[in-house]
Design a protein around this motif. Structure first.
Motif, short mmCIF file in Angstrom:
data_model
loop_
_atom_site.label_atom_id
_atom_site.label_comp_id
_atom_site.label_asym_id
_atom_site.label_seq_id
_atom_site.Cartn_x
_atom_site.Cartn_y
_atom_site.Cartn_z
N ALA A 227 76.11 65.22 -46.79
CA ALA A 227 76.52 63.82 -46.88
C ALA A 227 76.08 62.99 -45.67
O ALA A 227 76.25 61.78 -45.66
N ALA A 228 75.52 63.64 -44.66
CA ALA A 228 75.14 62.93 -43.44
C ALA A 228 74.04 61.91 -43.72
O ALA A 228 72.99 62.24 -44.24
N ARG A 229 74.31 60.67 -43.40
CA ARG A 229 73.35 59.58 -43.53
C ARG A 229 73.43 58.75 -42.26
O ARG A 229 74.51 58.47 -41.76
N PHE A 230 72.30 58.35 -41.74
CA PHE A 230 72.25 57.60 -40.50
C PHE A 230 71.63 56.24 -40.75
O PHE A 230 70.73 56.11 -41.57
N GLY A 231 72.13 55.25 -40.03
CA GLY A 231 71.57 53.91 -40.13
C GLY A 231 70.15 53.89 -39.60
O GLY A 231 69.81 54.59 -38.66
N VAL A 232 69.32 53.09 -40.24
CA VAL A 232 67.93 52.98 -39.82
C VAL A 232 67.79 51.80 -38.88
O VAL A 232 68.18 50.69 -39.21
#
Length: 106
Positions: free
Chosen positions: A54-59
Motif C-alpha cells: 500500500a506504500a505510495r509516495f507523493g511525487v
C-alpha cells in the motif's frame, strides 16, 4: 486610429478574461485535488507485506519526495534488523533447549 484602439482593448479584454479563468475566477475550473497520497503507516505495530504493497509516495518536482522515501526505508530497515535480532535469539534458545533433557531421568 479608432480601430487600432478598439482592437487593443478587445485583445486586452480577452487576455484579462483568460487570466481570470486561469486564476480560478468564474467557477469554470474544476476543484484541485491533493497530489500527495495520505497513507499513514501504523505506529502501534510492525509493518507487514500489505503495508509495503500500500506504500505510495507523493511525487515532487524531480520524482518521489526524498524525505518520505528516506523515512520509510529507515523504518523498514530498523524493523528488519529487530526481526533478525529476535529470530537469532529464538534460534539460540531453541538450540539450548535441544541440548537439555526433556524431563527428569528415571
Amino acid at each position: 486610429m479608432l480601430v487600432l484602439v478598439l482592437e487593443v482593448l478587445l485583445v486586452g479584454g480577452l487576455l484579462f478574461a483568460v487570466a481570470m479563468v486561469a486564476a480560478g475566477r468564474g467557477d469554470s475550473l474544476a476543484q484541485a485535488w491533493r497530489d500527495r497520497p495520505r497513507h499513514e503507516f501504523p505506529a502501534d505495530r510492525a509493518l507487514d507485506a500489505q503495508d509495503l504493497d500500500a506504500a505510495r509516495f507523493g511525487v515532487g518536482f524531480r520524482g518521489y519526495r526524498m524525505d518520505e522515501v528516506d523515512a520509510f526505508v529507515d523504518r523498514v530497515a530498523a524493523e528488519i534488523a529487530e526481526r533478525d535480532r529476535r529470530l537469532a535469539a529464538l534460534e539460540a534458545g531453541q538450540q539450548e533447549h535441544e541440548g537439555q533433557p526433556d524431563g527428569p531421568a528415571r
